[in-house]
Design a protein around this motif. Structure first.
Motif, mmCIF file in Angstrom:
data_model
loop_
_atom_site.group_PDB
_atom_site.id
_atom_site.type_symbol
_atom_site.label_atom_id
_atom_site.label_comp_id
_atom_site.label_asym_id
_atom_site.label_seq_id
_atom_site.Cartn_x
_atom_site.Cartn_y
_atom_site.Cartn_z
ATOM 1 N N PRO A 1 0.786 -1.185 0.100
ATOM 2 C CA PRO A 1 -0.044 -0.174 -0.006
ATOM 3 C C PRO A 1 0.883 1.132 -0.112
ATOM 4 N N ALA A 2 1.693 1.301 0.524
ATOM 5 C CA ALA A 2 2.866 2.548 0.837
ATOM 6 C C ALA A 2 3.227 2.962 -0.758
ATOM 7 N N VAL A 3 3.923 1.758 -1.361
ATOM 8 C CA VAL A 3 4.290 1.864 -2.566
ATOM 9 C C VAL A 3 3.331 2.563 -3.461
ATOM 10 N N THR A 4 2.182 1.747 -3.562
ATOM 11 C CA THR A 4 1.147 1.844 -4.417
ATOM 12 C C THR A 4 0.672 3.615 -4.252
ATOM 13 N N ALA A 5 0.282 3.873 -3.018
ATOM 14 C CA ALA A 5 -0.022 5.268 -2.740
ATOM 15 C C ALA A 5 1.098 6.343 -3.208
ATOM 16 N N GLY A 6 2.266 6.170 -3.025
ATOM 17 C CA GLY A 6 3.391 7.088 -3.250
ATOM 18 C C GLY A 6 3.444 7.203 -4.898
ATOM 19 N N ILE A 7 3.208 6.180 -5.517
ATOM 20 C CA ILE A 7 3.297 6.323 -7.055
ATOM 21 C C ILE A 7 1.924 6.868 -7.449
ATOM 22 N N GLU A 8 0.684 6.581 -7.031
ATOM 23 C CA GLU A 8 -0.404 7.259 -7.454
ATOM 24 C C GLU A 8 -0.426 8.707 -7.173
ATOM 25 N N ARG A 9 0.294 9.023 -6.152
ATOM 26 C CA ARG A 9 0.510 10.665 -5.770
ATOM 27 C C ARG A 9 1.375 11.346 -6.977
ATOM 28 N N ALA A 10 2.396 10.752 -7.502
ATOM 29 C CA ALA A 10 3.140 11.190 -8.492
ATOM 30 C C ALA A 10 2.666 11.143 -9.805
ATOM 31 N N LEU A 11 1.535 10.188 -10.099
ATOM 32 C CA LEU A 11 0.914 10.048 -11.385
ATOM 33 C C LEU A 11 -0.444 10.810 -11.571
#
Length: 425
Positions: free
Chosen positions: A259-269
């Motif tokens: 979840p932490a990785v997914t959330a960080g990438i989604e913020r960037a995109l």
């Protein structure tokens, strides 16, 4: 019909000649403004020298156009200006910095023009017209040259990325294949800190609507992800082809996968085109982590591409069930047949069956009607009703072969319409 008053034209010639006689001073003034105001342009002494030449050649071209009334369509872009754009592209200086430099340079030059008009001794009655004519010419030139240098920048950036990716790709593959085991030598060759904790990515653009694709778009997305996580150094990006690439981000702080990785990438995109997708591994340390996180990112990418239109925009290896889904994606046609055998009509691609499948997955995960109801924000009796309906749709109780049902539901969740029965069948 009256003839045009020649006084403003003579005034333009006078002011231009006066400024041209102080070309070094004018160039230095505009250059100092850019060096002070645009931080991205002042880090490299060689780039500063070339920026001076670019300013000088642009100012000379503008003065020639003003003094000799040369139309824009007959002007050639200054060589130094185009070469400066190429160097900025090679250094990865962002486009907005280049465009802002031209706008600031325009304003700085017009300020000098206005000051020269005031002390030129011209008839005050023509000063405003002289400034208006010179402003129009300078502004038109800046608009035109900005388009020229931007086209040069983008072409060079694409060419440079391809060449750099080819060189890096050879070194990177030697590391991934285990041929290079000296971590310090490998780090120096890549220009990337292999002793760090690495988050590996696969980044690609979905093919759609004929939109142009650029490697720079992929690299910029990787940089945005690195900023989202606060990487300890610049990311490593290697193009695979025109629409996809591999990347690694050296993390400053360890983060859990999922979840932490997914959330960080989604913020960037969030502000980037919807056709841009990323698959990610789990953050892992050292040379072995560099390789393992990459293999995991490839697994996540395989799941995303196998899912087709049902694919998530961000797919991460730390998400529960991803690795199992990756194994099944190797023979998706056989997996689809098995899902239909296990779930029967419950594996139909309708909203109603999707709600039933989600309820079954939640219930099987917790083994409790109440907990499932709380998670789904449903009434206790609604959960029981949906489970009965799922049994009816399937043709037998979901608890008789619970492991197969859970696995089949996992496949449905990851691959969606790719493995589901069309609703009209």
């Amino acid at each position: 019909m009256t003839n045009k008053d020649p006084a403003p034209d003579r005034g333009v010639a006078v002011v231009t000649a006066l400024l041209g006689s102080r070309m070094t001073e004018v160039t230095r003034s505009v250059y100092d403004t850019l060096a002070a105001e645009v931080a991205e342009l002042r880090d490299d002494p060689h780039l500063l020298d070339l920026m001076y030449s670019s300013v000088e050649s642009n100012v000379e071209t503008i003065f020639d156009a003003l003094q000799h009334d040369i139309p824009l369509e007959r002007i050639q872009p200054p060589t130094a200006a185009l070469e400066y754009a190429r160097r900025l592209a090679q250094r990865g200086v962002p486009v907005p910095a280049l465009i802002r430099a031209y706008r600031l340079g325009q304003q700085a030059l017009l300020n000098l023009v206005l000051a020269e008009i005031r002390r030129s001794g011209l008839d005050p009655g023509v000063n405003l017209e002289v400034f208006g004519q010179m402003t129009t010419t300078v502004s038109s030139y800046i608009d035109w040259i900005s388009q020229q240098v931007l086209a040069t920048y983008e072409a060079e950036r694409e060419r440079w990325l391809e060449n750099r990716s080819h060189i890096r790709g050879e070194r990177m593959r030697a590391i991934l294949d285990g041929e290079e085991t000296n971590i310090d030598r490998a780090s120096a060759g890549l220009g990337y800190p292999l002793r760090a904790t690495h988050l590996a990515l696969v980044v690609w653009l979905r093919e759609q609507d004929g939109s142009p694709t650029r490697l720079a778009d992929l690299e910029q997305a990787v940089r945005a992800v690195a900023e989202s996580f606060g990487g300890q150094a610049g990311p490593l990006f290697v193009a695979v082809d025109r629409v996809s690439g591999w990347a690694w981000i050296p993390l400053r702080d360890a983060i859990p996968g999922g979840p932490a990785v997914t959330a960080g990438i989604e913020r960037a995109l969030a502000d980037r085109p919807a056709r841009l997708c990323i698959a990610a591994g789990i953050p892992l340390p050292g040379l072995d982590g560099f390789r393992r996180s990459h293999r995991q990112a490839l697994q996540a990418h395989a799941v995303a591409t196998a899912a087709g239109r049902s694919a998530r925009r961000v797919t991460t290896a730390g998400t529960p069930g991803l690795r199992t889904a990756a194994l099944l994606s190797q023979d998706l046609e056989q997996a689809r047949g098995w899902v239909l055998d296990v779930l029967g009509p419950l594996a139909t691609n309708t909203d109603t069956d999707a709600r039933l499948r989600a309820t079954v997955r939640t219930f099987l995960r917790h083994g409790s009607y109440k907990t499932a109801a709380d998670e789904l924000n449903l009434h206790f009796n609604t959960v029981k009703y949906r489970l009965r309906r799922a049994d009816e749709r399937r043709g037998r109780p979901i608890t008789t072969d619970r492991l197969d049902v859970e696995l089949a539901l996992l496949v449905c969740d990851w691959f969606g319409s790719t493995v589901l029965r069309p609703p009209n069948r």
